[in-house]
Design a protein around this motif. Structure first.
Motif, PDB file in Angstrom:
ATOM      1  N   ALA A 300       0.825  -1.360   0.006  1.00 22.15           N
ATOM      2  CA  ALA A 300      -0.182  -0.223  -0.023  1.00 22.15           C
ATOM      3  C   ALA A 300       0.925   1.383   0.062  1.00 22.15           C
ATOM      4  O   ALA A 300       0.496   2.354  -0.658  1.00 22.15           O
ATOM      5  N   LEU A 301       1.872   1.243   0.829  1.00 23.99           N
ATOM      6  CA  LEU A 301       2.801   2.531   0.830  1.00 23.99           C
ATOM      7  C   LEU A 301       3.714   2.682  -0.491  1.00 23.99           C
ATOM      8  O   LEU A 301       3.337   3.867  -0.909  1.00 23.99           O
ATOM      9  N   PHE A 302       4.336   1.831  -1.203  1.00 27.72           N
ATOM     10  CA  PHE A 302       4.983   2.003  -2.452  1.00 27.72           C
ATOM     11  C   PHE A 302       4.110   2.138  -3.465  1.00 27.72           C
ATOM     12  O   PHE A 302       4.362   2.957  -4.464  1.00 27.72           O
ATOM     13  N   LYS A 303       3.056   1.390  -3.414  1.00 28.76           N
ATOM     14  CA  LYS A 303       2.029   1.416  -4.939  1.00 28.76           C
ATOM     15  C   LYS A 303       1.304   2.920  -4.687  1.00 28.76           C
ATOM     16  O   LYS A 303       1.101   3.597  -5.811  1.00 28.76           O
ATOM     17  N   ALA A 304       1.137   3.550  -3.582  1.00 30.99           N
ATOM     18  CA  ALA A 304       0.406   4.832  -3.466  1.00 30.99           C
ATOM     19  C   ALA A 304       1.370   5.833  -4.137  1.00 30.99           C
ATOM     20  O   ALA A 304       1.055   6.761  -4.775  1.00 30.99           O
ATOM     21  N   LEU A 305       2.656   5.628  -3.663  1.00 28.95           N
ATOM     22  CA  LEU A 305       3.733   6.545  -4.138  1.00 28.95           C
ATOM     23  C   LEU A 305       3.949   6.697  -5.513  1.00 28.95           C
ATOM     24  O   LEU A 305       4.216   7.696  -6.092  1.00 28.95           O
ATOM     25  N   LEU A 306       3.957   5.491  -5.977  1.00 23.21           N
ATOM     26  CA  LEU A 306       4.224   5.035  -7.418  1.00 23.21           C
ATOM     27  C   LEU A 306       3.139   5.855  -8.196  1.00 23.21           C
ATOM     28  O   LEU A 306       3.380   6.608  -9.148  1.00 23.21           O
ATOM     29  N   PHE A 307       1.958   5.671  -7.892  1.00 24.15           N
ATOM     30  CA  PHE A 307       0.751   6.455  -8.468  1.00 24.15           C
ATOM     31  C   PHE A 307       0.812   8.043  -8.549  1.00 24.15           C
ATOM     32  O   PHE A 307       0.502   8.622  -9.466  1.00 24.15           O
ATOM     33  N   MET A 308       1.544   8.247  -7.179  1.00 25.68           N
ATOM     34  CA  MET A 308       1.429   9.834  -7.094  1.00 25.68           C
ATOM     35  C   MET A 308       2.516  10.313  -8.097  1.00 25.68           C
ATOM     36  O   MET A 308       2.313  11.594  -8.442  1.00 25.68           O
ATOM     37  N   CYS A 309       3.479   9.726  -7.991  1.00 24.94           N
ATOM     38  CA  CYS A 309       4.887  10.105  -8.973  1.00 24.94           C
ATOM     39  C   CYS A 309       4.339  10.055 -10.350  1.00 24.94           C
ATOM     40  O   CYS A 309       4.637  11.070 -11.212  1.00 24.94           O
ATOM     41  N   ALA A 310       3.289   8.986 -10.740  1.00 29.09           N
ATOM     42  CA  ALA A 310       2.980   8.795 -12.015  1.00 29.09           C
ATOM     43  C   ALA A 310       2.115  10.131 -12.598  1.00 29.09           C
ATOM     44  O   ALA A 310       2.027  10.648 -13.691  1.00 29.09           O
ATOM     45  N   GLY A 311       1.029  10.237 -11.310  1.00 25.48           N
ATOM     46  CA  GLY A 311       0.300  11.548 -11.700  1.00 25.48           C
ATOM     47  C   GLY A 311       1.086  12.790 -11.878  1.00 25.48           C
ATOM     48  O   GLY A 311       0.545  13.657 -12.715  1.00 25.48           O
TER      49      GLY A 311
END
Length: 572
Positions: A300-311
């Motif tokens: 949950a932690l790194f996937k949320a970060l991954l999507f926020m960076c992609a955004g």
């Protein structure tokens, strides 16, 4: 409104985290019953289960959602309906909270359906044709799971209440409980997008990126995994565990292969979520529910970060999502690129980042378990594919030259988005070790030969080399080779699953629906029902209105008929 929501949610998250530490150390569980209504000895009771697992999961969900809402205040800046968006996100989080603390199938259904309904509203948020199609696919796929949950509620009538937590342990060999377990597995497979219900997950990328960050990290897709963690007793040494192991292993493999042939930034990350969900489900089906929960939290932690960076990248690229248009982003967006690389390394299982602790432990436990060769292959080949598509993604987006021509507006100046990402960056680095010490105070004793001990590292290195080679392949030659092209099309379209489960089924459903609508709804049911009744009533009402409108002439005519009748009577 964004700032208020952020402060409120992060405060509650901290409180719940401290409570979870206390509950974990004290080995304490709280079961709360709240009687809503009592009538003639029948009572409607709302039940809540608070233990370390539910509290820490709620804490993580609130932490991620607070940072996502804070991030949204800049990402969705200029949107006239941003308050509606924030309200829907809060409703989404509330539904997830409801599901987490419910030991009762009825209240679980409320949270479960709340997630399904609000996710539909969020997926169609941009209100275009693609969004509507994706939203309908998401909603209808999840309805299958809702129906399975309704059936399991009906079968729970065989017991004294719907609080499944009372019956799991000593009723697990019962036929009714086995059937309930099978229905719950079906519901969890639809919500967590396991084969054959996988096609909705990449389609749900039509939602705004902050929603994707929330959905793919800690809310919608993890609901099925969390439900099965609660029902884990039924999976051990049963046909359900074996079936789930096969389906989740194939999902993991299929998603990893698909991500290597995808060029849409958000879809690659969505397929990586699908792969990690398969990993959670597969280790859960083997009976290691704590490991599945541990990976759920770190993911949950790194996937949320991954999507926020992609955004942030998509936001700066003027809404371009194709990774072939990117390149050299490290020169223009150094901080975002750093966060993106840390999240990618955590996803790959880089030592001492968040993903390493859970992923490495899962794979070592798999090696220690009595597992067949096919499942073993799926586990480790999928792990290699994770590194492969992650390196390919970094190669296309971070290295080389920018391929977007005159797009010189790229920068790292979205301070609010960067602050939101920084919170998750810290958690992606330190969260794994912290959770490891919390959830496993006594370390797992995993004794393996040297080769097996470094086997995970070797697989990751092999996957990285393969990813580099795939990135450098000559695409012209690749497209000219018909076999390679067809193979890539098959793998890239998720083994034709959208065509089978969506596009292949829809025409027949539409034809059947049109035929029923024409012949039954607008045909025989109208003839024998409303239209025929309306026709007869209108004819009768015409006669009645004719009589009422011409009442004097009718009265005189009836009077004359009466006189003629009397005359005939006297003559006779």
């Amino acid at each position: 409104m964004c700032l208020i929501s952020f402060i409120f949610l992060i405060f509650i998250s901290l409180v719940l985290f401290i409570m979870s530490l206390n509950f974990l150390m004290m080995d304490y569980t709280m079961f709360i019953e709240w009687e809503l209504l009592s009538l003639n000895s029948s009572s409607i009771v709302m039940t809540f289960l608070l233990d370390w697992m539910s509290l820490i999961f709620m804490s993580f969900v609130l932490l991620i959602s607070s940072l996502v809402i804070y991030y949204s205040s800049e990402y969705m800046y200029g949107d006239v309906t941003i308050n509606r968006f924030i309200m829907m996100v809060l409703l989404f989080v509330m539904s997830m909270m409801f599901l987490i603390i419910s030991p009762n199938l009825i209240s679980i259904l409320l949270g479960w359906d709340g997630l399904g309904l609000v996710s539909y509203c969020l997926v169609i948020y941009f209100q275009n044709e693609k969004s509507y199609n994706a939203g309908m696919l998401t909603a209808l796929s999840n309805r299958i799971g809702d129906i399975a949950l309704l059936f399991s509620i009906a079968w729970m009538l065989n017991y004294g209440s719907w609080n499944y937590i009372f019956y799991l342990e000593f009723m697990k060999s019962d036929l009714e409980m086995t059937l309930i377990g099978g229905l719950v597995v079906l519901a969890a497979m639809t919500k967590s997008a396991q084969i054959p219900f996988s096609s909705w997950l990449p389609a749900a990328m039509a939602a705004p990126t902050p929603v994707s960050a929330l959905v793919h990290s800690s809310t919608l897709v993890t609901a099925g995994v969390y439900l099965l963690i609660r029902f884990n007793i039924l999976l051990v040494d049963s046909w359900m565990g074996g079936f789930l192991l096969l389906m989740s292993g194939l999902t993991m493999f299929m998603a990893g292969m698909g991500a290597n042939f995808e060029f849409d930034l958000k879809k690659i990350i969505a397929l990586s979520t699908l792969s990690q969900l398969g990993l959670m489900m597969s280790i859960l089906s083997m009976g290691f529910y704590k490991l599945a929960f541990f990976h759920l939290l770190t993911h949950a932690l790194f996937k949320a970060l991954l999507f926020m960076c992609a955004g942030a990248i998509i936001h700066n690229m003027n809404n371009f999502q194709d990774i072939r248009y990117m390149g050299g982003l490290t020169n223009f967006m150094p901080f975002t690129s750093s966060c993106f690389n840390v999240a990618n390394l955590a996803l790959c299982g880089m030592p001492f980042l968040a993903g390493f602790y859970s992923k490495d432990m899962i794979l070592e436990v798999v090696m220690l378990s009595n597992l067949n060769m096919f499942s073993f292959f799926l586990y480790f080949f999928s792990t290699g594919l994770t590194v492969c598509y992650s390196l390919r993604l970094v190669y296309y987006s971070m290295t080389g030259e920018l391929h977007s021509g005159a797009l010189n507006i790229l920068n790292d100046e979205g301070w609010i988005m960067l602050q939101g990402m920084t919170g998750l960056l810290v958690m992606s680095i330190f969260g794994g070790s912290m959770l490891n010490w919390m959830i496993f105070p006594t370390p797992y004793m995993i004794c393996l030969p040297f080769f097996l001990k470094i086997f995970v590292l070797l697989i990751c290195l092999a996957g990285g080399i393969l990813g580099y080679l795939i990135s450098n392949v000559n695409l012209y030659f690749y497209n000219k080779s018909k076999i390679l092209y067809n193979l890539s099309y098959f793998l890239g379209s998720m083994w034709f699953m959208p065509f089978i489960s969506t596009y292949g089924v829809m025409p027949y459903c539409f034809q059947l629906g049109g035929s029923i609508y024409k012949n039954v709804d607008q045909g025989w049911s109208e003839f024998f029902g409303a239209q025929n009744l309306y026709l007869n009533l209108s004819i009768n009402s015409k006669y009645m209105s004719l009589m009422q409108m011409n009442n004097l002439s009718i009265y005189l005519m009836l009077f004359m008929l009466w006189i003629i009748g009397l005359t005939f009577m006297f003559i006779i």
